[in-house]
Scaffold this motif. Structure first.
Motif, PDB file in Angstrom:
ATOM      1  N   THR A  45       0.805  -1.055   0.039  1.00 28.24           N
ATOM      2  CA  THR A  45      -0.069   0.040   0.003  1.00 28.24           C
ATOM      3  C   THR A  45       0.575   1.112   0.030  1.00 28.24           C
ATOM      4  OG1 THR A  45      -1.876  -1.244   1.221  1.00 28.24           O
ATOM      5  CG2 THR A  45      -2.072   1.318   1.291  1.00 28.24           C
ATOM      6  N   CYS A  46       1.915   1.237   0.824  1.00 30.40           N
ATOM      7  CA  CYS A  46       2.615   2.320   1.016  1.00 30.40           C
ATOM      8  C   CYS A  46       4.165   2.419   0.531  1.00 30.40           C
ATOM      9  CB  CYS A  46       2.596   3.075   2.175  1.00 30.40           C
ATOM     10  SG  CYS A  46       3.470   2.129   3.558  1.00 30.40           S
ATOM     11  N   GLY A  47       4.414   1.061   0.386  1.00 31.19           N
ATOM     12  CA  GLY A  47       5.938   0.701   0.201  1.00 31.19           C
ATOM     13  C   GLY A  47       6.972   0.511   1.331  1.00 31.19           C
ATOM     14  N   HIS A  48       6.627   0.592   2.479  1.00 35.84           N
ATOM     15  CA  HIS A  48       7.537   0.681   3.568  1.00 35.84           C
ATOM     16  C   HIS A  48       7.997  -0.963   3.751  1.00 35.84           C
ATOM     17  CE1 HIS A  48       9.051   1.304   7.446  1.00 35.84           C
ATOM     18  NE2 HIS A  48       8.494   0.185   8.030  1.00 35.84           N
ATOM     19  N   VAL A  49       9.347  -0.620   3.817  1.00 36.55           N
ATOM     20  CA  VAL A  49       9.866  -2.162   4.018  1.00 36.55           C
ATOM     21  C   VAL A  49      10.338  -2.325   5.333  1.00 36.55           C
ATOM     22  CG1 VAL A  49      12.023  -3.533   3.276  1.00 36.55           C
ATOM     23  CG2 VAL A  49      10.572  -2.328   1.450  1.00 36.55           C
ATOM     24  N   GLY A  50      10.204  -3.204   6.088  1.00 36.43           N
ATOM     25  CA  GLY A  50      10.350  -3.519   7.475  1.00 36.43           C
ATOM     26  C   GLY A  50       9.577  -4.635   8.168  1.00 36.43           C
ATOM     27  N   LEU A  51       9.677  -4.583   9.265  1.00 40.92           N
ATOM     28  CA  LEU A  51       9.101  -5.646  10.188  1.00 40.92           C
ATOM     29  C   LEU A  51       7.662  -5.208  10.505  1.00 40.92           C
ATOM     30  CD1 LEU A  51      11.599  -7.001  13.007  1.00 40.92           C
ATOM     31  CD2 LEU A  51      10.788  -8.037  11.049  1.00 40.92           C
ATOM     32  N   PRO A  52       6.558  -6.108  10.215  1.00 37.25           N
ATOM     33  CA  PRO A  52       5.262  -5.724  10.522  1.00 37.25           C
ATOM     34  C   PRO A  52       4.889  -5.949  11.993  1.00 37.25           C
ATOM     35  CG  PRO A  52       5.195  -8.029   9.602  1.00 37.25           C
ATOM     36  CD  PRO A  52       6.779  -7.341   9.647  1.00 37.25           C
ATOM     37  N   ILE A  53       3.610  -5.051  12.168  1.00 40.53           N
ATOM     38  CA  ILE A  53       3.218  -5.506  13.489  1.00 40.53           C
ATOM     39  C   ILE A  53       1.978  -6.294  13.381  1.00 40.53           C
ATOM     40  CG2 ILE A  53       1.805  -4.354  15.524  1.00 40.53           C
ATOM     41  CD1 ILE A  53       3.389  -1.565  14.459  1.00 40.53           C
ATOM     42  N   PHE A  54       2.014  -7.461  14.753  1.00 39.71           N
ATOM     43  CA  PHE A  54       0.995  -8.381  14.689  1.00 39.71           C
ATOM     44  C   PHE A  54      -0.346  -8.214  15.582  1.00 39.71           C
ATOM     45  CE2 PHE A  54       4.834 -10.277  12.502  1.00 39.71           C
ATOM     46  CZ  PHE A  54       4.257 -11.091  11.319  1.00 39.71           C
ATOM     47  N   PHE A  55      -1.559  -8.663  14.988  1.00 43.71           N
ATOM     48  CA  PHE A  55      -2.662  -8.531  15.946  1.00 43.71           C
ATOM     49  C   PHE A  55      -3.466  -9.884  16.037  1.00 43.71           C
ATOM     50  CE2 PHE A  55      -1.708  -4.305  14.227  1.00 43.71           C
ATOM     51  CZ  PHE A  55      -2.102  -3.396  15.418  1.00 43.71           C
ATOM     52  N   ASP A  56      -4.157  -9.978  17.227  1.00 39.25           N
ATOM     53  CA  ASP A  56      -4.860 -11.256  17.284  1.00 39.25           C
ATOM     54  C   ASP A  56      -6.008 -11.328  16.317  1.00 39.25           C
ATOM     55  OD1 ASP A  56      -2.985 -12.339  19.107  1.00 39.25           O
ATOM     56  OD2 ASP A  56      -3.865 -11.128  20.597  1.00 39.25           O
ATOM     57  N   THR A  57      -6.696 -10.108  16.142  1.00 40.35           N
ATOM     58  CA  THR A  57      -7.812 -10.437  15.009  1.00 40.35           C
ATOM     59  C   THR A  57      -7.610  -9.292  13.978  1.00 40.35           C
ATOM     60  OG1 THR A  57      -8.902  -8.663  16.489  1.00 40.35           O
ATOM     61  CG2 THR A  57      -9.161 -10.831  17.240  1.00 40.35           C
ATOM     62  N   GLU A  58      -8.605  -9.575  13.030  1.00 43.12           N
ATOM     63  CA  GLU A  58      -8.628  -8.677  11.974  1.00 43.12           C
ATOM     64  C   GLU A  58      -9.183  -7.046  12.171  1.00 43.12           C
ATOM     65  OE1 GLU A  58      -8.586  -6.582   8.252  1.00 43.12           O
ATOM     66  OE2 GLU A  58      -7.177  -8.289   8.884  1.00 43.12           O
ATOM     67  N   SER A  59     -10.169  -7.258  13.120  1.00 49.53           N
ATOM     68  CA  SER A  59     -10.697  -6.250  13.544  1.00 49.53           C
ATOM     69  C   SER A  59      -9.836  -5.238  14.095  1.00 49.53           C
ATOM     70  CB  SER A  59     -11.913  -6.418  14.334  1.00 49.53           C
ATOM     71  OG  SER A  59     -11.631  -7.216  15.600  1.00 49.53           O
ATOM     72  N   ALA A  60      -8.767  -5.760  14.931  1.00 52.81           N
ATOM     73  CA  ALA A  60      -8.043  -5.016  15.698  1.00 52.81           C
ATOM     74  C   ALA A  60      -7.076  -4.371  14.764  1.00 52.81           C
ATOM     75  CB  ALA A  60      -7.109  -6.039  16.757  1.00 52.81           C
ATOM     76  N   ARG A  61      -6.430  -5.176  13.679  1.00 58.40           N
ATOM     77  CA  ARG A  61      -5.605  -4.613  12.867  1.00 58.40           C
ATOM     78  C   ARG A  61      -6.441  -3.641  12.070  1.00 58.40           C
ATOM     79  NH1 ARG A  61      -5.223  -3.470   8.029  1.00 58.40           N
ATOM     80  NH2 ARG A  61      -7.228  -4.593   7.740  1.00 58.40           N
ATOM     81  N   ALA A  62      -7.564  -3.705  11.686  1.00 55.36           N
ATOM     82  CA  ALA A  62      -8.261  -2.587  10.788  1.00 55.36           C
ATOM     83  C   ALA A  62      -8.648  -1.403  11.894  1.00 55.36           C
ATOM     84  CB  ALA A  62      -9.648  -3.187  10.543  1.00 55.36           C
ATOM     85  N   GLN A  63      -8.502  -1.430  13.156  1.00 54.08           N
ATOM     86  CA  GLN A  63      -8.832  -0.389  13.938  1.00 54.08           C
ATOM     87  C   GLN A  63      -7.534   0.294  13.723  1.00 54.08           C
ATOM     88  OE1 GLN A  63     -11.243   1.298  15.337  1.00 54.08           O
ATOM     89  NE2 GLN A  63     -10.081   2.542  16.336  1.00 54.08           N
ATOM     90  N   PHE A  64      -6.321  -0.265  13.965  1.00 61.48           N
ATOM     91  CA  PHE A  64      -4.871   0.482  13.940  1.00 61.48           C
ATOM     92  C   PHE A  64      -4.933   1.070  12.720  1.00 61.48           C
ATOM     93  CE2 PHE A  64      -0.696  -0.145  12.778  1.00 61.48           C
ATOM     94  CZ  PHE A  64       0.210   0.547  13.821  1.00 61.48           C
ATOM     95  N   GLU A  65      -5.269   0.284  11.612  1.00 66.45           N
ATOM     96  CA  GLU A  65      -5.108   1.296  10.322  1.00 66.45           C
ATOM     97  C   GLU A  65      -5.935   2.616  10.306  1.00 66.45           C
ATOM     98  OE1 GLU A  65      -5.672   0.404   5.455  1.00 66.45           O
ATOM     99  OE2 GLU A  65      -6.385  -1.001   6.772  1.00 66.45           O
ATOM    100  N   ARG A  66      -7.190   2.438  10.776  1.00 65.73           N
ATOM    101  CA  ARG A  66      -8.067   3.613  10.902  1.00 65.73           C
ATOM    102  C   ARG A  66      -7.387   4.707  11.824  1.00 65.73           C
ATOM    103  NH1 ARG A  66     -11.991  -0.350  11.032  1.00 65.73           N
ATOM    104  NH2 ARG A  66     -12.180  -0.101  13.456  1.00 65.73           N
ATOM    105  N   GLU A  67      -6.795   4.362  12.819  1.00 59.78           N
ATOM    106  CA  GLU A  67      -6.157   5.245  13.884  1.00 59.78           C
ATOM    107  C   GLU A  67      -4.833   5.884  13.096  1.00 59.78           C
ATOM    108  OE1 GLU A  67      -5.262   3.103  17.093  1.00 59.78           O
ATOM    109  OE2 GLU A  67      -7.129   3.023  18.088  1.00 59.78           O
TER     110      GLU A  67
END
Length: 356
Positions: A45-67
């Motif tokens: 999406t943005c081209g960033h290269v590095g380690l990702p952040i992991f979440f237990d649920t898709e909804s938690a990841r989606a909330q992180f993206e909204r923030e």
């Protein structure tokens, strides 16, 4: 998300929060496998290269993206979205295209063709138009397609995907791409084209083990089970050919969605096979059905719990949008009325009779 972290992990880009995070494969790397073990990841999406952040649920990841976008309120609960309707675009290209011509006319060099399953291959039909003309029809306000399911026929039938062309075409909309990869690493090459999802069709993979290897690299790959009464694999010796058994095995591997392409009906516009739908109902997967579908069939798929439908390339609706404008008919030109003139005086015009 890389499957090595388990199917219950949901990866997000540390910069933008997108879930489109995949291993940063090194094309033509010096040592096979080193790139997949480097723990380096790229966000498509943005081209960033590095380690990702992991979440237990898709909804938690989606909330992180909204923030990350500055939206702090949780997403409001809403009614379940309707089924997704995605046109299938079989792309026929000339493998000897001059690159200079491609830079000028990529959307006119590629053609969208009809397609049928014949003698173990996806065979183009004579019905075809340029990609530009096809996209003008389905991407316009009357059809309003925002996502397409692209079949690279050169890659699927000849193991020679034309990435130069598909890279240009993928910039126009969200693309689910089946480029015909034979090995897991070849399948993931599709992510170099910035497509929304890479599709792995069973017809070009050797066996069920190939899907396990793919999930170990990225669970974002979308499996497609090509079916003509049994699951079709590249290796005829593969014994896992029962559709339900293979679909359940994919769920056990960790995939959450699957396409099922009914090769017998592909391009026929006959609608989905009722027996096939009954077989697939109740699977613990988001199932996208293709093969013979028209636009009206997709709504009925949603009523039966399917995630969406893959619509045949040339349905009556699409053919109507592609109709050429009526040719101009000749009309009788209206000449102006002649203006009255006075009769010339005798002998006022020269003639050949000589002087009087």
């Amino acid at each position: 998300m890389p499957g090595r972290f388990g199917p219950s992990d949901f990866a997000a880009c540390a910069r933008c929060g997108s879930g489109q995070v995949h291993p940063n494969l090194l094309v033509m790397g010096p040592i096979a496998g080193v790139d997949s073990d480097s723990r380096s990841y790229v966000c498509h999406t943005c081209g960033h290269v590095g380690l990702p952040i992991f979440f237990d649920t898709e909804s938690a990841r989606a909330q992180f993206e909204r923030e990350k976008k500055g939206v702090w309120e949780p997403e409001p609960a809403s009614a379940k979205k309707g089924p997704v309707s995605i046109p299938i675009l079989p792309i026929q290209t000339d493998p000897l295209i001059d690159i200079r011509l491609l830079d000028l006319l990529p959307a006119r060099v590629a053609t969208v063709t009809g397609v049928r399953w014949d003698a173990g291959a996806l065979t183009p039909t004579k019905y075809r138009v340029s990609f530009q003309e096809y996209w003008d029809a389905i991407g316009g306000p009357r059809y309003n397609a925002s996502r397409i399911y692209m079949l690279d026929l050169a890659g699927i039938n000849r193991a020679n995907p034309n990435f130069d062309v598909t890279r240009h075409l993928g910039k126009r909309c969200d693309v689910w791409l089946d480029s015909g990869g034979r090995e897991p690493e070849e399948v993931l090459d599709g992510y170099m084209l910035d497509v929304e999802r890479v599709v792995a069709g069973s017809k070009t993979l050797a066996s069920l083990d190939s899907f396990a290897a793919l999930h170990a690299l990225s669970s974002e790959v979308l499996p497609c089970l090509d079916w003509d009464g049994k699951v079709v694999w590249r290796e005829p010796s593969e014994t896992h050919v029962d559709l339900l058994d293979v679909a359940k095995a994919l769920r056990g591997i960790g995939f959450s969605a699957v396409c099922v392409m009914d090769l017998r009906r592909l391009g026929s516009e006959l609608g989905p096979d009722p027996a096939l739908l009954s077989m697939l109902e109740g699977l613990d997967l988001d199932v996208y059905v293709g093969g013979g579908l028209q636009e009206s069939d997709v709504l009925r798929l949603g009523e039966r719990g399917f995630a969406g439908g893959l619509v045949d390339p040339y349905t009556p609706v699409i053919r109507d949008l592609l109709k050429a404008p009526r040719p101009e008919t000749p009309t009788e030109a209206i000449a102006p009325a002649p203006a009255p003139r006075a009769a010339p005086a005798p002998r006022s015009m020269p003639d050949s009779t000589g002087p009087p």
